[in-house]
Design an enzyme around this catalytic site. Structure first.
Site, PDB file in Angstrom:
ATOM      1  CD  GLU A 255      -7.606  -5.666   1.525  1.00  0.00           C
ATOM      2  OE1 GLU A 255      -6.353  -6.314   1.389  1.00  0.00           O
ATOM      3  OE2 GLU A 255      -7.563  -4.639   1.019  1.00  0.00           O
TER       4      GLU A 255
ATOM      5  CG  ASP B 105       2.368  -6.561   1.501  1.00  0.00           C
ATOM      6  OD1 ASP B 105       1.897  -7.840   1.913  1.00  0.00           O
ATOM      7  OD2 ASP B 105       1.584  -5.746   1.343  1.00  0.00           O
TER       8      ASP B 105
ATOM      9  CB  SER C 125      -0.892  -0.114   1.049  1.00  0.00           C
ATOM     10  OG  SER C 125      -0.158  -0.250   2.381  1.00  0.00           O
TER      11      SER C 125
ATOM     12  CD  GLU D 180      -2.174  -8.883  -2.729  1.00  0.00           C
ATOM     13  OE1 GLU D 180      -2.867  -9.084  -3.649  1.00  0.00           O
ATOM     14  OE2 GLU D 180      -1.872  -7.829  -2.170  1.00  0.00           O
TER      15      GLU D 180
ATOM     16  CE  LYS E 296      -0.336  -8.498   3.993  1.00  0.00           C
ATOM     17  NZ  LYS E 296      -0.628  -8.317   2.777  1.00  0.00           N
TER      18      LYS E 296
HETATM   19  N1  LIG Z   1      -4.990   3.853   1.507  1.00  0.00           N
HETATM   20  C1  LIG Z   1      -5.081   2.567   1.363  1.00  0.00           C
HETATM   21  N2  LIG Z   1      -5.835   1.782   1.906  1.00  0.00           N
HETATM   22  C2  LIG Z   1      -6.242   0.602   1.915  1.00  0.00           C
HETATM   23  O1  LIG Z   1      -7.071  -0.038   2.540  1.00  0.00           O
HETATM   24  C3  LIG Z   1      -5.661  -0.038   0.652  1.00  0.00           C
HETATM   25  C4  LIG Z   1      -4.654   0.666  -0.152  1.00  0.00           C
HETATM   26  N3  LIG Z   1      -4.530   2.041   0.274  1.00  0.00           N
HETATM   27  N4  LIG Z   1      -4.057   0.455  -1.126  1.00  0.00           N
HETATM   28  C5  LIG Z   1      -4.294  -1.246  -1.281  1.00  0.00           C
HETATM   29  C6  LIG Z   1      -5.652  -1.574  -0.978  1.00  0.00           C
HETATM   30  C7  LIG Z   1      -6.527  -1.299  -1.898  1.00  0.00           C
HETATM   31  N5  LIG Z   1      -7.786  -1.273  -1.038  1.00  0.00           N
HETATM   32  C8  LIG Z   1      -8.944  -0.713  -1.318  1.00  0.00           C
HETATM   33  C9  LIG Z   1      -9.199   0.334  -2.088  1.00  0.00           C
HETATM   34  C10 LIG Z   1     -10.494   0.889  -2.226  1.00  0.00           C
HETATM   35  C11 LIG Z   1     -11.430   0.226  -1.631  1.00  0.00           C
HETATM   36  C12 LIG Z   1     -12.904   0.958  -1.695  1.00  0.00           C
HETATM   37  O2  LIG Z   1     -13.032   1.788  -2.405  1.00  0.00           O
HETATM   38  N6  LIG Z   1     -14.016   0.297  -1.164  1.00  0.00           N
HETATM   39  C13 LIG Z   1     -15.291   0.863  -1.206  1.00  0.00           C
HETATM   40  C14 LIG Z   1     -16.070   0.254  -2.348  1.00  0.00           C
HETATM   41  C15 LIG Z   1     -15.516   0.582  -3.591  1.00  0.00           C
HETATM   42  C16 LIG Z   1     -16.730  -0.098  -4.610  1.00  0.00           C
HETATM   43  O3  LIG Z   1     -17.526  -0.903  -4.395  1.00  0.00           O
HETATM   44  O4  LIG Z   1     -16.630   0.820  -5.692  1.00  0.00           O
HETATM   45  C17 LIG Z   1     -15.950   0.643   0.075  1.00  0.00           C
HETATM   46  O5  LIG Z   1     -16.927   1.261   0.567  1.00  0.00           O
HETATM   47  O6  LIG Z   1     -15.397  -0.146   0.817  1.00  0.00           O
HETATM   48  C18 LIG Z   1     -11.388  -0.866  -0.872  1.00  0.00           C
HETATM   49  C19 LIG Z   1     -10.102  -1.504  -0.466  1.00  0.00           C
HETATM   50  C20 LIG Z   1      -7.374  -1.985   0.349  1.00  0.00           C
HETATM   51  N7  LIG Z   1      -5.803  -1.503   0.413  1.00  0.00           N
HETATM   52  C1  LIG Z   2      -3.975  -3.460   3.588  1.00  0.00           C
HETATM   53  C2  LIG Z   2      -3.003  -4.655   3.894  1.00  0.00           C
HETATM   54  C3  LIG Z   2      -3.443  -5.724   4.471  1.00  0.00           C
HETATM   55  C4  LIG Z   2      -1.870  -4.490   2.811  1.00  0.00           C
HETATM   56  O1  LIG Z   2      -1.616  -5.646   2.322  1.00  0.00           O
HETATM   57  C5  LIG Z   2      -0.848  -3.465   2.534  1.00  0.00           C
HETATM   58  O2  LIG Z   2      -1.031  -2.281   3.218  1.00  0.00           O
HETATM   59  O3  LIG Z   2      -0.396  -3.388   1.777  1.00  0.00           O
HETATM   60 MG   LIG Z   3      -0.344  -5.327   0.572  1.00  0.00          MG
END
Ligand SMILES: Nc1nc(=O)c2c([nH]1)NC[C@@H]1CN(c3ccc(C(=O)N[C@@H](CCC(=O)O)C(=O)O)cc3)CN21
Ligand SMILES: CC(C)C(=O)C(=O)O
Ligand SMILES: [Mg+2]
Length: 271
Positions: free
Chosen positions: A188, A90, A52, A121, A119
């Site tokens: 996740e 990661d 991330s 995936e 870690k």
């Molecule tokens: N800053 C950040 N936070 C994270 O949790 C994260 C990252 N970056 N980068 C790698 C992944 C990407 N992740 C993500 C990114 C976006 C959503 C998101 O926008 N979720 C929305 C719904 C999206 C949709 O359905 O279009 C939600 O409401 O959960 C979820 C996980 C989790 N991880």
């Molecule tokens: C969101 C967590 C689990 C991750 O893999 C990351 O931060 O890269």
């Molecule tokens: Mg990651």
């Protein structure tokens, strides 16, 4: 409370012991030495040098551009600020998918940079890679559910395992990874009931949830999300703990306490 006062370094077996006792594991991502020192003294037990960093440090829209060299650099920085926590790193996109030999070569570089665990995936297709690493001395944390390195085949960052077939496949993935020797498993963005079912089905592989409900053995968030400094779109499973906390130290302490006491995640953070 004991978890804040016990200064001994955390060891791998401590997580299974905590899970068996129902003591929740508090985990956050961490990318540098200053935050490592802060999180360490606030009682966070497990740091993830996450890919991330592609989003929160580099400003990319995904984790795919992150390189092994970058994770090595940040892992070495985090280690210099860490006394008590376990540090996992990661394996970035492209550094392990080709073969178990490629995975070992990449993981060995992260371990040489100071990581205590890597870690990775993926589901059951990765079980033989997990076994290959563990047999050769590298502890492994699995990562299932929403696996952001596969965003292009998953069709977006969306909840996984919402339908019965998907849920059954994720539970089978978790069992295969536990059997292969994974020490931990990040889950996740899955329904809370599935996070609970996988946790119950895999007693030898404590689960660390992010958007996977309150019944996982522990919780993890991206540091920048939980102190409200990430300018991009954040998922509903995140919470800004700095809002109302007064200082970053207090925000981290509030997160640790909320995880330990089972108050985070609340229903509004779950699927
Ligand atoms: N800053 C950040 N936070 C994270 O949790 C994260 C990252 N970056 N980068 C790698 C992944 C990407 N992740 C993500 C990114 C976006 C959503 C998101 O926008 N979720 C929305 C719904 C999206 C949709 O359905 O279009 C939600 O409401 O959960 C979820 C996980 C989790 N991880
Ligand atoms: C969101 C967590 C689990 C991750 O893999 C990351 O931060 O890269
Ligand atoms: Mg990651």
């Amino acid at each position: 409370m004991a978890y804040l006062q016990d200064g001994k370094p955390i060891r791998l077996g401590d997580f299974a012991r905590m899970a068996a006792k129902g003591e929740k594991i508090a985990s956050l991502t961490c990318y540098d030495s200053s935050f490592a020192a802060l999180l360490d003294r606030s009682g966070v037990e497990l740091f993830l040098v996450g890919d991330s960093m592609g989003n929160v440090l580099q400003g990319h829209g995904s984790t795919l551009p992150v390189t092994l060299e970058q994770v090595e650099y940040h892992t070495a920085s985090v280690l210099r600020g860490t006394r008590r926590a376990m540090v996992m790193a990661d394996l970035p996109f492209g550094s392990y998918q080709e073969s178990r030999e490629q995975a070992f070569r990449s993981a060995a570089r992260l371990m040489a940079a100071g990581a205590h665990m890597v870690k990775i995936e993926g589901g059951a297709w990765l079980a033989e890679t997990v076994r290959f690493l563990v047999e050769r001395g590298i502890p492994v944390c699995a990562h299932i559910g929403l696996t952001p390195q596969s965003v292009n085949t998953l069709g977006g960052y969306r909840v996984q395992g919402a339908r019965p077939e998907g849920a059954a496949r994720l539970e089978a993935d978790a069992k295969a990874l536990e059997e292969a020797g994974a020490a931990l498993c990040v889950i996740e963005m899955v329904p809370a009931a599935l996070g609970a079912a996988i946790t119950a089905a895999c007693p030898r592989m404590p689960t660390i949830g992010i958007g996977a409900g309150p019944d996982c053995a522990g919780q993890i968030l991206v540091l920048h999300d939980m102190i409200g400094v990430y300018p991009g779109r954040t998922a509903r499973f995140t919470k800004d703990f700095l809002a109302g906390a007064g200082s970053i130290d207090a925000a981290i302490a509030a997160y640790v306490a909320a995880v330990k006491e089972g108050r985070f995640p609340a229903p509004e953070h779950c699927y």
